[in-house]
Design an enzyme around this catalytic site. Sequence first.
Site, short mmCIF file in Angstrom:
data_model
loop_
_atom_site.label_atom_id
_atom_site.label_comp_id
_atom_site.label_asym_id
_atom_site.label_seq_id
_atom_site.Cartn_x
_atom_site.Cartn_y
_atom_site.Cartn_z
N LYS A 181 -2.75 14.65 22.37
CA LYS A 181 -2.41 14.06 23.67
C LYS A 181 -3.53 13.18 24.21
CE LYS A 181 1.16 16.96 25.62
NZ LYS A 181 1.61 17.70 26.80
N LYS A 241 7.79 14.75 15.41
CA LYS A 241 8.56 15.67 16.26
C LYS A 241 9.43 14.89 17.25
CE LYS A 241 6.50 17.70 19.69
NZ LYS A 241 5.64 18.44 20.60
N LYS A 253 9.99 13.87 24.27
CA LYS A 253 10.39 13.07 25.42
C LYS A 253 9.44 11.89 25.64
CE LYS A 253 8.91 17.16 27.89
NZ LYS A 253 9.50 18.33 28.49
P1 TYM Z 1 6.96 21.59 26.27
O1 TYM Z 1 7.34 21.32 27.67
O2 TYM Z 1 6.31 20.50 25.47
O3 TYM Z 1 8.22 22.07 25.45
C1 TYM Z 1 9.02 23.15 25.93
C2 TYM Z 1 9.55 23.97 24.78
O4 TYM Z 1 10.33 23.15 23.90
C3 TYM Z 1 9.84 23.29 22.58
N1 TYM Z 1 10.00 22.01 21.89
C4 TYM Z 1 10.57 21.87 20.69
N2 TYM Z 1 11.12 22.77 19.86
C5 TYM Z 1 11.63 22.30 18.71
N3 TYM Z 1 11.62 20.99 18.34
C6 TYM Z 1 11.07 20.05 19.16
N4 TYM Z 1 11.07 18.77 18.81
C7 TYM Z 1 10.51 20.48 20.40
N5 TYM Z 1 9.91 19.84 21.43
C8 TYM Z 1 9.60 20.79 22.33
C9 TYM Z 1 8.37 23.66 22.73
O5 TYM Z 1 7.87 24.29 21.58
C10 TYM Z 1 8.42 24.58 23.92
O6 TYM Z 1 8.80 25.89 23.54
N6 TYM Z 1 2.79 24.31 26.66
C11 TYM Z 1 4.24 24.34 26.77
C12 TYM Z 1 4.75 24.84 28.10
C13 TYM Z 1 4.20 26.14 28.56
C14 TYM Z 1 4.51 27.42 28.04
C15 TYM Z 1 3.77 28.34 28.81
C16 TYM Z 1 5.34 27.86 27.00
C17 TYM Z 1 3.31 26.31 29.56
N7 TYM Z 1 3.05 27.66 29.72
C18 TYM Z 1 3.81 29.71 28.55
C19 TYM Z 1 5.40 29.22 26.76
C20 TYM Z 1 4.66 30.14 27.52
C21 TYM Z 1 4.76 22.94 26.54
O7 TYM Z 1 4.08 21.97 26.75
O8 TYM Z 1 6.07 22.90 26.19
#
Ligand code: TYM
Length: 344
Positions: free
Chosen positions: A123, A206, A209
């Site tokens: 990032k 991947k 968004k």
């Molecule tokens: P974030 O917002 O990037 O994504 C949210 C969830 O979606 C999953 N994900 C995917 N899974 C499969 N294929 C993809 N292309 C894909 N893109 C996104 C992510 O793995 C995630 O599960 N750090 C986290 C948010 C967070 C969090 C937490 C998660 C903050 N605190 C505590 C679990 C527990 C994040 O940026 O997810």
Amino acid sequence: MSDGVQTQAAFTPRVFSGIQPSGGLTLGNYLGAIKRFVDMQGDAFETIYCMVDLHAITVWQDPAALRHNTRELCAGFIASGIDPEQSVLINQSQVPEHAQLGWIFNCVARMGWMKRMTQFKDKAGKNAENASLGLFGYPALMAADILIYHATHVPVGDDQKQHLELTRDIATKFNHDFGVDFFPITEPVIEGAATRVMSLRDGSKKMSKSDPSDASRINMTDDGDAIAKKIRKAKTDPDALPSEAKGLEDRPEARNLVNIYAALADMSVDDVLRDVGGKQFGEFKPMLSELAVEKLAPISGEMARLMNEPAEIDRILARGAERARAIAEPILQQTYEIVGMVRS
Ligand code: TYM
């Protein structure tokens, strides 16, 4: 590391997971995370799901867009089948205990651990000196999101694996440093056919968004025509589909579309290939489009309906915060106690 299994036995089975309201939801978020969150609702676990707005601002967010995206994410959770009575639905900033425990974990996590986080490197890119301090410290706050509830299980997509390992390291170090068995050693739940949904334009990237190409992803707000068009244009190879998963090994784009089909249909990849093995993409893509529209169109319709009632969404989030704080507050107080803060 302490014996996770033994430690966990003492904790209430509790699921926590979060999604950033930093843009629209994608099919990757839905299949890798939200659909799994719905599956985990039930008697086996207490479930807490969070719009992590404090995480979102580690990179610049327009305030009006952040507010809109937080409500839209909440609508997406509910439209996908998260029941706000059964699960606790919150936006992170309304439960201040996350940030309070996050500070303690900033003092537990080591610089060396944080520097190894690949998501920060991705990032921040070449301009790491200009990245926010929050982006660097992000995984310690994520550990706090989970451990402020003593959550035992965290369903996520594959890209969050390293952050969950860090969460376990922070819990282990805290327990060790203070000679307690206070924080659980959380289990990541990374399961199903779609733990890593890839870009429709490039099977090595991947689905995200933040990809500049809208054609690379399916957005949860896309209508049926847009979904069908994106699938029709998705990159593939010239060969027919194989009859076994092994035949997808060196075919990332083909593998991705089959994984998406399997996850949407709740089938195993082997079962899908038993049905479609030998077909060309010209025949398989319309099948996938039809399935995707059948599963996703009702969700986007319901999201749009819920977004017409923002006051109802805010009411759900207020109630969620109240329920969440009833769990988090005593855990924060005990943490302060353990650390040696005077409580007067
Ligand atoms: P974030 O917002 O990037 O994504 C949210 C969830 O979606 C999953 N994900 C995917 N899974 C499969 N294929 C993809 N292309 C894909 N893109 C996104 C992510 O793995 C995630 O599960 N750090 C986290 C948010 C967070 C969090 C937490 C998660 C903050 N605190 C505590 C679990 C527990 C994040 O940026 O997810």
